[in-house]
Design a protein around this motif. Sequence first.
Motif, PDB file in Angstrom:
ATOM      1  N   SER A   1      -8.102  -6.857  -5.086  1.00 23.83           N
ATOM      2  CA  SER A   1      -7.661  -5.470  -5.200  1.00 23.83           C
ATOM      3  C   SER A   1      -7.451  -5.076  -6.654  1.00 23.83           C
ATOM      4  O   SER A   1      -6.935  -5.866  -7.458  1.00 23.83           O
TER       5      SER A   1
ATOM      6  N   ASP B   1      -4.376   0.769  -2.082  1.00 24.99           N
ATOM      7  CA  ASP B   1      -3.796  -0.420  -2.693  1.00 24.99           C
ATOM      8  C   ASP B   1      -2.742  -0.023  -3.717  1.00 24.99           C
ATOM      9  O   ASP B   1      -2.969   0.866  -4.551  1.00 24.99           O
TER      10      ASP B   1
ATOM     11  N   ARG C   1       0.842  -1.200   0.000  1.00 23.06           N
ATOM     12  CA  ARG C   1       0.000   0.000   0.000  1.00 23.06           C
ATOM     13  C   ARG C   1       0.876   1.249   0.000  1.00 23.06           C
ATOM     14  O   ARG C   1       1.914   1.299   0.661  1.00 23.06           O
TER      15      ARG C   1
END
Length: 466
Positions: free
Chosen positions: A405, A191, A186
């Motif tokens: 993600s 993300d 991150r």
Amino acid sequence: MTTRTEHDLLGDKEVPAAAYWGVHTERARENFPITGTPVSAYPHLVEALASVKEAAARTNAELGLLDADVAEAIGTACQEIRAGALHDQFVVDVIQGGAGTSTNMNANEVIANRALELLGHARGDYHRVHPNEQVNLSQSTNDAYPTAVNVATIIAVRDLSAAMTGLQRAFAAKAVEFQDVLKMGRTQLQDAVPMTLGQEFGTYAVMLGEDRQRLDEAVTLLHEINLGATAIGTGLNAPPGYAETACRHLVEITGLPLTTASDLVEATQDCGAFVHLSGVLKRIAVKLSKTCNDLRLLSSGPRAGLNEIDLPAVQAGSSIMPGKINPVIPEVVNQVAFEVVGNDVTISMAAESGQLQLNAFEPIILHALSESVTHLTAACRVLAERCVSGITAHPDITRAYVENSIGLVTALNPAIGYAKATEIAREALATGRGVADLVRERGLVPADRLAELLRPENLAHPRERS
């Protein structure tokens, strides 16, 4: 309480008969009720003071200024103190006016009275061994006290370096344990791209190693001492050859590679080495606090946070919320870091505020440095033993974050192109579906190629791919 009467330039003063300290220390006890923390709270300093006084006694005897029996008695008293005796007699407050004179005189008086006992005289009978005339011979507070502070700090930093090494090893062990745990990296709390939990913990180990090297470099500056400078660096009242001889004896006593400063006038007023060391301690504290912030974030939850790792449960977390566990070990380390940053400001201001040939504020520098070093030492040990060594991971959760993600699309960008990758990312955000599923559904990459791209070692170690 039985007392004895001692005399100084202000007149007579009653001192506890059983005390090894004398009139100057007694006045200092009354004058400086500041922190409630006596010099005895810093055993490294007490032992360093005794080392300096023993080196001075040996030197004065060698140069013919002190009778052999008196020098031997002073030396024996100092050796006893260095072995742990009489520390409770160092009673002046660690923060005091007078550039450390009260601490120096506390040492002179305790050593003189113990030496008197060894020679068969009563405490306070200073005709044979006087705190100023014999114990402080060829010295001033302005060279004896700073030299002791240097020696004490060098020894204390050794403990900190060892504690940092232990913490570094704890993180390194977790890096190995978690080397195959795929997770999402991150940036800016958003993300980014995949990595492994092992890489994350390995970073913490590397940072500690780098900071330990900076600490070892900074403390070398403290090996230059001003013993022999006396009042302002000119060596007034010290015989020729005293500085070099005293340094030689102090090296023999402490085992430290100490050297006499080339310019004693400069060394007596300059606190730059303390400022530099404090800056390194602040660096350690800031980065350690950042690491603890990460641990708190990664363990947040357990249901409504990241929940990628579990910190060891060491105590119940709430008086009102049943079952709650708090990250108390990282939190206490954070608070130590805040203190160290504040101490750095104190040390900077104290060093800047010295005037002309002496800095009168070394007592607060000593206090702040000692707090920073000893508290960081304890914090590193607690963090290693009661937190890092017991951390466990949630591989299923970390893997699911990667698969769900949109950051995963960055890894697929070379295979499907930026435009297609952008479309996939937009749809994934809108629908909540996984990136890999959308790529597979659209047939943008053959199934075997997609599986290869999504292998953990390829996601987390792209530079190592053949």
